[in-house]
Every structure is written in structure tokens, then in C-alpha cells.
Design an enzyme around this catalytic site. Structure first.
Site, short mmCIF file in Angstrom:
data_model
loop_
_atom_site.label_atom_id
_atom_site.label_comp_id
_atom_site.label_asym_id
_atom_site.label_seq_id
_atom_site.Cartn_x
_atom_site.Cartn_y
_atom_site.Cartn_z
CG ASP A 24 35.35 36.82 26.44
OD1 ASP A 24 34.97 37.16 27.57
OD2 ASP A 24 35.37 35.63 26.08
CG ASP A 41 31.89 35.19 27.76
OD1 ASP A 41 32.56 34.64 26.89
OD2 ASP A 41 32.40 35.75 28.77
CG ASP A 60 33.58 33.58 23.45
OD1 ASP A 60 34.17 33.86 22.39
OD2 ASP A 60 34.15 33.19 24.47
N1 DCT Z 1 33.71 28.05 30.77
C1 DCT Z 1 33.07 26.90 30.36
N2 DCT Z 1 33.77 25.90 29.75
C2 DCT Z 1 35.11 26.03 29.58
C3 DCT Z 1 35.77 27.22 29.97
C4 DCT Z 1 35.03 28.21 30.56
O1 DCT Z 1 31.87 26.76 30.55
N3 DCT Z 1 35.78 25.05 29.00
C5 DCT Z 1 32.93 29.11 31.42
C6 DCT Z 1 33.53 29.64 32.66
C7 DCT Z 1 33.50 31.13 32.51
C8 DCT Z 1 32.73 31.41 31.24
O2 DCT Z 1 32.74 30.19 30.53
C9 DCT Z 1 33.25 32.54 30.43
O3 DCT Z 1 34.64 32.35 30.10
P1 DCT Z 1 35.66 33.55 30.05
O4 DCT Z 1 35.15 34.62 29.15
O5 DCT Z 1 37.00 32.99 29.76
O6 DCT Z 1 35.68 34.01 31.56
P2 DCT Z 1 35.14 35.32 32.26
O7 DCT Z 1 34.87 34.92 33.65
O8 DCT Z 1 34.02 35.89 31.46
O9 DCT Z 1 36.41 36.26 32.23
P3 DCT Z 1 36.58 37.67 31.47
O10 DCT Z 1 35.82 38.64 32.31
O11 DCT Z 1 38.04 37.94 31.47
O12 DCT Z 1 36.03 37.52 30.10
MG MG Z 2 34.27 36.53 29.42
#
Ligand code: DCT
Ligand code: MG
Length: 500
Positions: free
Chosen positions: A335, A337, A424
């Protein structure tokens, strides 16, 4: 963030279509430089596959050199291939991806380099002689906390961490938290090592490597793979749960419920009249084809421009920051962020509803789940990492016109001129910004260890909103991530070194 890592569709492999000559195209994937091993593959097949790959924008070298990142072989017994490779003039063949043709075939089919998994790797079987005579690879002392290690994307121990990640995923499916924690910490330590483990002695002194992990690593050394991991990979339940949880909005519990009802394929779930999908899962199924594919950095950038444009209509002082995996230097993610922030306190109220409204009016909002801020209810930092933070946030699926993506070239065979992308957006108030940025930059394991370090080593509580000192009963203010590391008495770790 609510979805399991994609790339995991359990599809039957198809061979690349065999057609006439392919015109050479511009290189699309600059990080992947392939070399096809002619031994056993044969000259004409190698030429054919080379031109096929180049026609799809892959870079294929004719000669083997240190710049090659992916060596691909077909029908070569591992020991034969490896002894040939060690005879070539490569500085460090052990740190290159040495892959079976299946990786190539899957990548051609996907039209992009697919993620390298353990099943693609042609494992080197070190001889016992080598293990005995090789001196231990002395490693500097490694901390048990990921926040005291620098972990880049350059993983020298991928064969082992891939194997451990299968176990972790399987334990997540069965909700075995204890086992998950142990293997996650072990995998994270291995990812941080500056070089590959060359012999079993190298494991001595490394933290977090339990007996189970050591046994798995030892078996991979001896046999090229771990029977425990192989059994999981071929287990029907594991395969089905992996498939089900690859749908946005489907977690292990729902996946397990469907499995126990005898369902095995996504089509079966979709056509089962008694299953009521919630709004998120319905969107997950509807856009599955797109959102199960990785999002590229160029796509993330294009989404950023859209969000910036719509957010600036609400306030000219909005800043948007790319976080998550892309901030850590990843080229692909599941995704995108973003943190959105407004310098004047309180001015952020209503920002996300306005953004969502504008996206809807532009006809590019495919799904939205808005969560209003619940910040007032929060008192001290939460001890539970997995509990969500209290900021105003939204989980979206956005329609991204492919023409907006840098480097995009028209594909006349493509049915659509857009791709659904998971996005997100999080809006922390300005005084929480540094904590939110640190939290949302991940990786998840890095964040877990930061909090554990704060609690156990400093008697402090850290979460996405604040840092609380239990000794003095005060909140510690921070304007930047550097301030937070300093409060914790930690050396600053750059985002690209947080890939724990
Ligand atoms: N995070 C957080 N609270 C949570 C879960 C996750 O603060 N309950 C943080 C940790 C990583 C960040 O948010 C982004 O989450 P993801 O998009 O799931 O992880 P990513 O490292 O960006 O992985 P991807 O590259 O696959 O999107
Ligand atoms: Mg991510």
C-alpha cells in the site's frame, strides 16, 4: 496496512507464450540485472528467453559479471551449478540471487520481477569439509534490540529469513503469539548481519537465535532446505489461509472460518451465498487483481501528487509525507502510507472528510473507511503495539490513472487505463508529528523493539503519540525523530536502516 503481504497468489504456473522474435524495449526494472546460464539450457533457448525478457523491459546481460543481480539456471543440479559459479570471476557469488527458471517464468508472466522466495533459490549445499575448515566469520556484538541495529534492505541471509518467515506466517495463522515473537526476533537479527552466515560457528554469540531456529539453519546448511518449512509450504491449510488472507479485510480468523467450512478457493468464497462479506472484504474481492499486486515507487509518487492536490484545497499549509516501506527505501509495497500535517494546532479537523469528498467528486474514490480521531480518550502510551493509534485516519482504495505514473508506457493489450491502489492517510496533530512519523515509518519489528527497549531498558512508554517517562512521570516532547532517539539514549537510525 490491514492486509497480508501480497505476491502470494497460488496460481498454476504457465509457460511464457512462445512467439516470434521480440523487439528490444527500454529497460523498465533497473534494479534487476539477469544472466541466463547456458549450461544445460542450450544456446537457442537461452537466446529465445533473453529476447523474451528484453521485450518485456528486463535487463539481461550476455556475460556474467559482478553487476548481475539474478543468475538464472535451468535443469542444473545445484552442486554442479555452484562449482561452476565458484570457478567464474565473481567477487562474491554467494551474495547473488541464484535462481531456478521458475522465477524467470513467473516474472515473465507477471510482466515484472516477482519477489524472490525460497522455492526459487538454487541452494548451495556446503560440504562438511568446508564447514569444518572455514574459520568462524567474526561478527561485531549484535544487540537483541532492532533499534540498536542498522538493517538495510540488503539482506545477506535471505535463504534463512525466508524460511523463518514461512514459520512466522504459519504461527500467525494459528495465533501462536509466543512462537511468532521468537522467530520474528531471530529473522530480524539475521537480516541485520553485514554478511552471510558461512558456517554454523557464525551463529555463536548472536542474540535471539533459539534452538528451533538453529536447527532450521543447520538443516538448510546440510540439505539445502528445511523439512519443517517444506511441510508447511505443501500444507493445504497453510496455502488456503495464505490465499484467503491476501484479500484486503480478511484476517487469519475469518480465513480459518472459511477454511473450516471446506472452502479452498476465492471463487468458492465469492459464490457461497451464506457468506456475508463486510464492506472492506467486498472491496478486497472487487479489486483483488490490482491490490494483490505490489505498488511501485512511481505509482506511490503519482498517488502522492493526487493527495497533495486535493489536500491543498482544504488548507494551503498541509504537508504530506510518504511513510511506511517506501520511506525505508523499498521499491515496492502493498500500500502507500502518508502522514498529512498542518502546522497550526487544531486546524486539521475535517481534513480527511474533505480529501475523501474531493476524491469522490473526481471519480477516483473506489473505497474509503474514515476513522475519526479518538485522541482525547488516550492518556498514557499504550503498551500494546498492535492496538491502532488514535489519530484521524482513513484506509482508501484509489483509482490511479496509469498515464499519471512516471515512466508509464501505453500497453495496447491492457483492458484498463487505471489501477486500484491501497492508500492509508493519517493526520496526527502537530505536537505528535514526530512520534507518528517514527511509528508509521516501521518496520513493524523495528517499532516493536523500540517500544520494548523503551520499556525494559529506560522505564519509558513509547507509542505513535508520545513518550512517557515512568521515573519522572512526565511526557517527553519531541519535534523530530532525532529528539526521540536522543530521549531514549539511542544512536539515530536512519529510516533506510530500519528494515528489521
Ligand atoms: N504500524 C503502526 N501501528 C500498527 C501497525 C503498523 O504504527 N498497529 C506501522 C508500522 C509500519 C507502518 O505502520 C506501515 O504499515 P504497513 O503499510 O503495513 O507496512 P509497510 O512497512 O509499509 O509494508 P508495505 O511496504 O508492504 O506496505
Ligand atoms: Mg505500507
Amino acid at each position: 496496512m490491514l492486509q497480508a503481504t501480497p505476491w502470494t497468489l497460488l496460481r498454476k504456473r504457465r509457460q511464457p507464450e512462445v512467439t516470434c522474435a521480440h523487439p528490444k524495449q527500454e529497460t523498465k526494472f533497473r534494479d534487476v540485472i539477469m544472466y541466463l546460464v547456458e549450461r544445460r539450457m542450450g544456446k537457442s533457448r537461452r537466446m529465445f528467453l533473453t529476447s523474451l525478457a528484453r521485450s518485456k523491459g528486463f535487463c539481461v546481460e550476455d556475460t556474467l559479471s559482478d553487476k548481475v543481480t539474478h543468475i538464472i539456471a535451468e535443469a542444473n543440479p545445484a552442486h554442479e551449478l555452484w562449482s561452476w559459479l565458484h570457478g567464474q570471476s565473481l567477487t562474491d557469488p554467494d551474495s547473488t540471487n541464484v535462481l531456478d527458471i521458475s522465477w524467470f517464468t513467473e516474472s515473465m508472466e507477471a510482466g515484472r520481477p516477482v519477489l524472490v522466495e525460497a522455492k526459487h533459490c538454487i541452494q548451495q549445499k556446503p560440504s562438511l569439509q568446508l564447514k569444518k575448515t572455514l574459520p568462524a566469520n567474526p561478527l561485531p556484538t549484535v544487540s537483541q534490540y532492532a533499534c540498536q541495529r542498522r538493517t538495510t534492505l540488503d539482506n545477506h541471509n535471505k535463504v534463512f529469513t525466508d524460511a523463518l518467515e514461512v514459520l512466522i506466517e504459519n504461527y500467525e495463522f494459528s495465533d501462536n503469539k509466543g512462537a511468532c515473537v521468537g522467530f520474528r526476533r531471530a529473522a530480524s537479527v539475521l537480516k541485520s548481519l553485514p554478511k552471510p552466515l558461512r558456517c554454523l560457528k557464525d551463529m555463536e554469540g548472536l542474540p535471539c537465535l533459539g534452538d528451533d531456529t538453529k536447527a532450521i539453519i543447520e538443516e538448510i546448511y546440510e540439505c539445502g532446505s528445511s523439512s519443517r518449512v517444506e511441510n508447511i509450504l505443501s500444507d493445504e491449510k497453510y496455502q488456503t489461509l495464505k490465499l484467503f488472507t491476501s484479500v484486503f479485510g480478511v484476517g487469519p480468523k475469518t480465513g480459518d472460518k472459511w477454511y473450516r467450512r471446506g472452502l479452498r478457493a476465492l471463487e468458492q468464497v465469492h459464490s457461497e451465498p451464506s457468506i456475508q462479506l463486510n464492506k472492506m472484504q467486498a472491496a478486497g474481492f472487487l479489486y483483488y487483481e490490482d491490490i494483490s499486486k505490489p505498488v511501485s515507487r512511481a505509482e506511490a509518487k503519482a498517488v502522492g501528487c493526487i493527495i497533495e492536490e486535493v489536500a491543498s484545497c482544504f488548507s494551503s499549509s498541509v504537508t504530506i509525507t510518504l511513510t511506511g516501506g517506501f520511506r525505508r527505501g523499498k521499491e515496492f509495497g502493498h500500500d502507500v502510507d502518508f502522514l498529512l500535517s498542518i502546522p497550526e494546532p487544531g486546524k486539521e479537523d475535517g481534513l480527511l472528510p474533505a480529501v475523501i469528498d474531493r476524491l469522490r467528486k473526481q471519480g477516483i474514490l473506489l473505497y474509503s473507511d474514515l476513522q475519526e480521531s479518538t485522541l482525547q480518550q488516550w492518556k498514557r502510551p499504550s503498551r500494546c503495539f498492535d492496538s491502532m493509534d488514535h489519530f484521524q485516519k482513513c484506509f482508501l482504495i484509489v483509482k490511479l490513472w496509469t498515464r499519471l505514473v512516471e515512466g508509464h508506457r501505453e500497453d495496447p493489450s491492457s483492458r484498463r487505463d487505471w489501477k486500484a491502489v491501497r492508500v492509508d492517510l493519517v493526520v496526527p496533530p502537530v505536537d505528535c508529528y514526530a512520534f507518528a512519523l517514527l511509528g508509521w515509518s516501521g518496520s513493524t519489528q523495528f517499532e516493536r523493539d523500540l517500544r520494548r527497549f523503551a520499556r525494559l531498558e529506560r522505564r519509558m512508554l513509547l507509542d505513535n503519540h508520545a513518550l512517557y517517562d515512568k521515573t519522572t512521570n512526565t511526557f517527553l516532547q519531541a519535534k523530530t525523530e532525532e529528539d526521540i532517539f536522543a530521549h531514549l539514549g539511542l544512536d539515530y537510525i536512519e529510516p533506510w536502516q530500519r528494515n528489521a
